[in-house]
Design a protein around this motif. Structure first.
Motif, PDB file in Angstrom:
ATOM      1  N   THR A 158       8.375   9.960   8.209  1.00  0.00           N
ATOM      2  CA  THR A 158       7.888  10.252   6.967  1.00  0.00           C
ATOM      3  C   THR A 158       8.567  10.238   5.667  1.00  0.00           C
ATOM      4  OG1 THR A 158       6.405  11.911   8.498  1.00  0.00           O
ATOM      5  CG2 THR A 158       6.951  12.467   6.020  1.00  0.00           C
ATOM      6  N   GLY A 159       7.768   9.700   4.506  1.00  0.00           N
ATOM      7  CA  GLY A 159       8.475   9.441   3.439  1.00  0.00           C
ATOM      8  C   GLY A 159       8.805   7.968   3.186  1.00  0.00           C
ATOM      9  N   SER A 160       8.772   6.952   4.270  1.00  0.00           N
ATOM     10  CA  SER A 160       9.005   5.762   4.034  1.00  0.00           C
ATOM     11  C   SER A 160       8.025   5.370   3.104  1.00  0.00           C
ATOM     12  CB  SER A 160       8.838   4.918   5.156  1.00  0.00           C
ATOM     13  OG  SER A 160       9.806   5.424   6.221  1.00  0.00           O
ATOM     14  N   VAL A 161       8.230   4.116   2.294  1.00  0.00           N
ATOM     15  CA  VAL A 161       7.462   3.707   1.229  1.00  0.00           C
ATOM     16  C   VAL A 161       6.920   2.412   1.981  1.00  0.00           C
ATOM     17  CG1 VAL A 161       6.687   2.671  -0.932  1.00  0.00           C
ATOM     18  CG2 VAL A 161       8.308   4.830  -0.637  1.00  0.00           C
ATOM     19  N   VAL A 162       5.715   2.276   2.016  1.00  0.00           N
ATOM     20  CA  VAL A 162       5.161   1.041   2.958  1.00  0.00           C
ATOM     21  C   VAL A 162       4.096   0.183   2.180  1.00  0.00           C
ATOM     22  CG1 VAL A 162       6.078   1.960   5.076  1.00  0.00           C
ATOM     23  CG2 VAL A 162       3.585   2.177   4.379  1.00  0.00           C
ATOM     24  N   ARG A 163       4.018  -1.041   2.142  1.00  0.00           N
ATOM     25  CA  ARG A 163       2.742  -1.689   1.801  1.00  0.00           C
ATOM     26  C   ARG A 163       2.108  -2.373   3.200  1.00  0.00           C
ATOM     27  NH1 ARG A 163       3.823  -6.350  -2.257  1.00  0.00           N
ATOM     28  NH2 ARG A 163       4.510  -4.559  -3.519  1.00  0.00           N
ATOM     29  N   VAL A 164       0.719  -1.830   3.075  1.00  0.00           N
ATOM     30  CA  VAL A 164      -0.124  -2.278   4.420  1.00  0.00           C
ATOM     31  C   VAL A 164      -1.211  -3.084   4.031  1.00  0.00           C
ATOM     32  CG1 VAL A 164       0.401  -0.041   5.546  1.00  0.00           C
ATOM     33  CG2 VAL A 164      -1.604  -0.204   3.854  1.00  0.00           C
ATOM     34  N   HIS A 165      -1.510  -3.976   4.883  1.00  0.00           N
ATOM     35  CA  HIS A 165      -2.758  -5.027   4.760  1.00  0.00           C
ATOM     36  C   HIS A 165      -3.743  -4.633   5.810  1.00  0.00           C
ATOM     37  CE1 HIS A 165      -5.030  -8.030   3.449  1.00  0.00           C
ATOM     38  NE2 HIS A 165      -5.078  -8.570   4.760  1.00  0.00           N
ATOM     39  N   GLY A 166      -4.818  -4.342   5.543  1.00  0.00           N
ATOM     40  CA  GLY A 166      -5.823  -3.950   6.907  1.00  0.00           C
ATOM     41  C   GLY A 166      -7.238  -3.953   6.396  1.00  0.00           C
ATOM     42  N   VAL A 167      -8.087  -3.306   7.234  1.00  0.00           N
ATOM     43  CA  VAL A 167      -9.648  -3.412   6.964  1.00  0.00           C
ATOM     44  C   VAL A 167     -10.086  -1.525   6.595  1.00  0.00           C
ATOM     45  CG1 VAL A 167     -11.960  -3.626   7.993  1.00  0.00           C
ATOM     46  CG2 VAL A 167     -10.032  -5.436   7.976  1.00  0.00           C
ATOM     47  N   GLN A 168     -10.437  -1.328   5.535  1.00  0.00           N
ATOM     48  CA  GLN A 168     -10.650   0.019   5.080  1.00  0.00           C
ATOM     49  C   GLN A 168     -12.344   0.190   5.158  1.00  0.00           C
ATOM     50  OE1 GLN A 168      -9.170   1.095   1.332  1.00  0.00           O
ATOM     51  NE2 GLN A 168     -10.249   3.043   1.394  1.00  0.00           N
ATOM     52  N   VAL A 169     -12.543   1.384   6.175  1.00  0.00           N
ATOM     53  CA  VAL A 169     -13.739   1.838   6.121  1.00  0.00           C
ATOM     54  C   VAL A 169     -13.837   3.363   5.659  1.00  0.00           C
ATOM     55  CG1 VAL A 169     -15.530   2.432   7.783  1.00  0.00           C
ATOM     56  CG2 VAL A 169     -13.790   0.496   8.472  1.00  0.00           C
ATOM     57  N   SER A 170     -14.581   3.691   4.461  1.00  0.00           N
ATOM     58  CA  SER A 170     -14.262   4.863   4.025  1.00  0.00           C
ATOM     59  C   SER A 170     -12.904   5.320   3.966  1.00  0.00           C
ATOM     60  CB  SER A 170     -14.917   5.777   5.004  1.00  0.00           C
ATOM     61  OG  SER A 170     -15.115   7.137   4.438  1.00  0.00           O
ATOM     62  N   ASN A 171     -12.297   6.394   4.341  1.00  0.00           N
ATOM     63  CA  ASN A 171     -10.878   6.532   3.874  1.00  0.00           C
ATOM     64  C   ASN A 171      -9.939   6.248   4.983  1.00  0.00           C
ATOM     65  OD1 ASN A 171     -11.148   7.593   1.350  1.00  0.00           O
ATOM     66  ND2 ASN A 171     -11.963   9.574   1.912  1.00  0.00           N
ATOM     67  N   GLU A 172     -10.430   5.480   5.990  1.00  0.00           N
ATOM     68  CA  GLU A 172      -9.761   4.940   7.021  1.00  0.00           C
ATOM     69  C   GLU A 172      -9.430   3.505   6.965  1.00  0.00           C
ATOM     70  OE1 GLU A 172      -8.838   7.429   9.306  1.00  0.00           O
ATOM     71  OE2 GLU A 172     -10.107   8.770   8.149  1.00  0.00           O
ATOM     72  N   LEU A 173      -8.065   3.245   7.420  1.00  0.00           N
ATOM     73  CA  LEU A 173      -7.596   1.721   7.440  1.00  0.00           C
ATOM     74  C   LEU A 173      -6.869   1.472   8.660  1.00  0.00           C
ATOM     75  CD1 LEU A 173      -7.082  -0.189   5.072  1.00  0.00           C
ATOM     76  CD2 LEU A 173      -4.596   0.438   5.668  1.00  0.00           C
ATOM     77  N   THR A 174      -7.512   0.338   9.475  1.00  0.00           N
ATOM     78  CA  THR A 174      -7.023  -0.455  10.595  1.00  0.00           C
ATOM     79  C   THR A 174      -6.332  -1.441  10.182  1.00  0.00           C
ATOM     80  OG1 THR A 174      -9.264   0.156  11.773  1.00  0.00           O
ATOM     81  CG2 THR A 174      -7.875  -1.608  12.441  1.00  0.00           C
ATOM     82  N   LEU A 175      -4.940  -1.459  11.017  1.00  0.00           N
ATOM     83  CA  LEU A 175      -3.934  -2.562  10.392  1.00  0.00           C
ATOM     84  C   LEU A 175      -3.945  -3.207  12.301  1.00  0.00           C
ATOM     85  CD1 LEU A 175      -3.089   0.043   9.212  1.00  0.00           C
ATOM     86  CD2 LEU A 175      -1.307  -1.425   8.597  1.00  0.00           C
ATOM     87  N   ALA A 176      -3.610  -4.546  12.250  1.00  0.00           N
ATOM     88  CA  ALA A 176      -3.283  -5.287  13.351  1.00  0.00           C
ATOM     89  C   ALA A 176      -2.216  -4.757  14.165  1.00  0.00           C
ATOM     90  CB  ALA A 176      -3.054  -6.659  12.867  1.00  0.00           C
ATOM     91  N   SER A 177      -1.201  -4.339  13.213  1.00  0.00           N
ATOM     92  CA  SER A 177       0.210  -3.815  13.861  1.00  0.00           C
ATOM     93  C   SER A 177       0.939  -3.183  13.073  1.00  0.00           C
ATOM     94  CB  SER A 177       0.825  -4.774  14.837  1.00  0.00           C
ATOM     95  OG  SER A 177       1.572  -5.670  14.089  1.00  0.00           O
ATOM     96  N   GLY A 178       1.593  -2.317  13.571  1.00  0.00           N
ATOM     97  CA  GLY A 178       2.768  -1.580  12.592  1.00  0.00           C
ATOM     98  C   GLY A 178       4.354  -2.502  12.449  1.00  0.00           C
ATOM     99  N   SER A 179       4.230  -3.516  13.246  1.00  0.00           N
ATOM    100  CA  SER A 179       5.336  -4.481  12.962  1.00  0.00           C
ATOM    101  C   SER A 179       5.045  -5.460  11.769  1.00  0.00           C
ATOM    102  CB  SER A 179       5.924  -5.056  14.196  1.00  0.00           C
ATOM    103  OG  SER A 179       4.852  -5.392  14.928  1.00  0.00           O
TER     104      SER A 179
END
Ligand SMILES: [Zn+2]
Length: 720
Positions: A158-179
């Motif tokens: 918690t608190g890590s600043v991250v950049r994510v790339h994924g598919v957003q549906v409403s307020n939910e985002l799916t990512l391929a993986s966390g690595s």
């Protein structure tokens, strides 16, 4: 109950995600989502081709379908996030949908924000029925729920600043993986740092550096250092503020007061300090702190730099390393021995790691430190470390080079359950270029000893303790052997070149146990293609037999819908234990096959032991683009030699502009011969391509043809 630090449980979750991915392919909801997607695209096509009156009638139904599908995707995201990625409609397709429909359709997005990790313990306090790990991203546009199709991140708190790339549906985002990986990253760590330049009340005019110089040092040079070291996983971003004069004397090393006064001054100057995860207090000369040039919290967010000394990359890379959770890189002088129970300990003795005594250079962190940070062995995209459990010859690629090859060997030490040799092949590349002065390192391998359960355990080993007896020349050069006297483990770099090292490791022998091979395919899902298109799937098979086994041959097979063709470039792979091999399957659907998602079954089976088999299901997606129409024009009817012809290609579908369409333009000369140019349409559906006429361009009529989405149109212009 919620908590933020449960690394061991995170590992369990990781395995669950991985296991569920294989099953996810056939979930009933997943099938329903495929059907809903295909039906929505059919409606889109009908809508595009309808006249204005019909469009009005269709719109209500079209919108309702999109809203219903969105609910289905939201529910699917909870149970089978991989299925959401599988059916996601690309942005360039959804962009052509009417706005009332589009607002229900998912978007492929990149977002940056602060990670929040929560554990939800289900049931009652005396009877826990389950635990669910939740991830959220708090960004400037709101709070997004994160769902990982595979490999939820295990190394981020918690608190890590991250950049994510994924598919957003409403307020939910799916990512391929966390690595992460360099070419297909879905989550990267961003370290946002506020660099506050501070001077003292008795010398308020001391400003040893400009903001521009500090910006360059921290956010360009040190960030580049982190990018190279982390294999593009982590970088620094942020701002430089100040100078601020704090009410403290330059002889007083009260870092807590300096911190709080600097933060207040920055806040008063209008900086929003909550948007950073790290704070660097860059002080003008403070003689009270002359014992040190840098100070940092381990695993925290504060760094103090004493401006009595020069600032350099290694200062920030070292102190930020502490913030990331690293301790120092040590040496233990054992006299004529490589290792010993107690020797002369030097906290900073390791000159080959920026966490050690690297005053004149900024070497890479060692492999143990990179493993601690998840920069090595951190998941699908980061380069691996090979854990050696069997005798054999192992390859290492240069430690500094960005590729997916093993960057270190990890070998369990004698009589230990948790101490390892880490063996690296270091070359004079990038931030390790200073190694060109260390011929033993360049011509051999470097050893560290460390225990993953103890962050403060990195020791550089001197493999030539008698000659030369210095930690400046610690390497084991090609042809030399090191034998761990207690267990008889022998390690020999048999050959090194600028492209890699071969290291022979001899352990005790064992017995042969056959195992199911591992199988992977890339891509797991094809691009959206037209029926009849060939699609290549690169299939990787790994022999998981125990090291004492001989080579096994794995037969490759495919299961395709009836009438489809599957062609392998190799039908079998012969592999040694631990070895991986690749083959390519080219799948072609019959022309005229309906739009949809089709399963491509792929299996690898041990020819001598058919019960040792593994399979997976990849996806082939057929999608017929909505029909487009193309118009072509030039900015003038006539030109003379040396002028530039601006050719506009406008792509529309049902009267709406199509953005992001690949456009190809062929210009045919009056004398024969043609040039081909390309472009991509902008949000107005237009691509402008420039064709520069040679000074002596042939005179006459030029034919210009623009094509996109299988439609084309032509125009002409004159050269006089
Ligand atoms: Zn330090």
């Amino acid at each position: 109950m919620s908590t933020t630090r449960k690394p061991s449980l995170s590992v369990v979750v990781f395995l669950c995600f991985t296991a569920s991915l294989a099953l996810a392919q056939h979930s009933a909801k997943g099938k329903a989502a495929e059907t809903a997607t295909t039906t929505l695209l059919q409606m889109h096509s009908s809508y595009q081709q309808a006249n204005a009156t019909q469009k009005q009638q269709l719109l209500t139904q079209f919108t309702a379908m999109a809203a219903q599908r969105q609910q289905l995707l939201l529910s699917l995201m909870q149970s089978n996030p991989g299925d959401v990625l599988r059916v996601a409609i690309p942005n360039n397709v959804s962009h052509t949908m009417p706005p009332t429909v589009k607002k229900y359709v998912e978007q492929s997005v990149t977002a940056q924000g602060v990670l929040e990790v929560l554990y939800e313990m289900q049931g009652t306090p005396d009877k826990t029925t389950g635990a669910v790990l939740h991830h959220f991203l708090n960004s400037s546009t709101g709070r997004l729920g994160l769902h990982f199709a595979a490999s939820a991140p295990t190394h981020l708190l918690t608190g890590s600043v991250v950049r994510v790339h994924g598919v957003q549906v409403s307020n939910e985002l799916t990512l391929a993986s966390g690595s992460s990986s360099s070419n297909n990253t879905s989550l990267q760590t961003v370290s946002a740092a506020a660099t506050l330049m501070v001077n003292f009340q008795d010398n308020p005019s001391a400003q040893p550096w400009t903001a521009a110089a500090v910006q360059n040092m921290v956010f360009t040079q040190t960030s580049n250092w982190d990018m190279e070291n982390s294999f593009q996983h982590t970088w620094l971003t942020g701002d430089v503020a100040g100078w601020f004069t704090v009410p403290v004397a330059s002889t007083n090393c009260d870092t807590a007061t300096i911190k709080s006064k600097a933060l207040s001054a920055a806040q008063a100057a209008g900086y929003n300090l909550s948007s950073y995860s790290h704070y660097i207090y860059l002080m003008s000369s403070n003689t009270g702190c002359s014992a040190w040039w840098g100070l940092a919290t381990i695993g925290g967010g504060d760094v103090w730099v004493n401006g009595q000394y020069n600032i350099a990359v290694h200062v920030f890379a070292h102190e930020m390393g502490h913030n990331f959770g690293l301790y120092h890189a040590h040496t233990v002088d054992c006299g004529t021995q490589v290792m010993c129970a107690s020797g002369n300990f030097s906290d900073y003795g390791d000159g080959f790691d920026t966490m050690g005594a690297s005053s004149y250079s900024s070497p890479h962190y060692d492999a143990f430190h990179k493993e601690q940070l998840g920069w090595l062995n951190g998941g699908s995209g980061q380069p691996p470390i090979t854990t050696v459990t069997a005798s054999g010859t192992y390859q290492l690629s240069p430690y500094e080079v960005q590729d997916s090859n093993p960057k270190a060997l990890k070998i369990l030490q004698a009589g230990s359950t948790n101490s390892y040799y880490y063996v690296e092949f270091r070359q004079a590349q990038g931030f390790d270029s200073f190694l060109s002065n260390y011929s033993d390192v360049m011509g051999g391998v470097v050893f560290h000893s460390a225990s993953p359960s103890n962050s403060n355990s990195s020791d550089l080993l001197d493999l030539t303790p008698t000659s030369p007896a210095t930690f400046s020349h610690p390497a084991l050069v090609a042809g030399q052997s090191y034998t761990d006297a207690t267990t008889g483990i022998t390690i020999t770099p048999v050959s090194v070149s600028s492209t890699g090292a071969s290291v022979q490791v001899t352990l005790g022998s064992g017995t042969c146990t056959l195992a199911n091979p591992s199988i992977n395919a890339s891509p797991m899902q094809s691009q959206w293609v037209l029926a009849g298109s060939p699609v290549n799937f690169a299939v990787t098979v790994t022999d998981n037999d125990s090291p004492a086994c001989v080579q096994s041959t794995f037969n490759l097979s495919d299961t395709l819908p009836s009438g489809w063709s599957g062609v392998w470039n190799a039908t079998a792979l012969t592999l040694s234990p631990g070895q991986s091999g690749q083959a390519t399957l080219t799948v072609t659907s019959p022309t005229g096959t309906a739009d949809g998602f089709y399963n491509v079954g792929i299996a690898a089976t041990n020819a001598a032991s058919p019960s040792n088999t593994s399979s997976l299901t990849a996806t082939y997606v057929i999608s017929t683009p909505v029909p487009a129409s193309v118009a072509v024009s030039t900015n003038q009817p006539t030109y003379s030699g040396g002028q530039t012809v601006a050719i506009s290609v406008s792509v529309t579908s049902g009267g709406n502009p199509v953005s992001g369409a690949a456009v190809s333009v062929v210009v045919a000369k009056p004398t024969g011969g043609a040039s081909t140019l390309s472009g991509t349409t902008g949000s107005n559906g237009v691509a402008v391509v420039n064709y520069r006429l040679n000074r002596k361009a042939a005179k006459g009529m030029y034919q210009t043809t623009g094509s996109a989405n299988s439609a084309s149109a032509s125009t002409t212009f004159m050269v006089q």
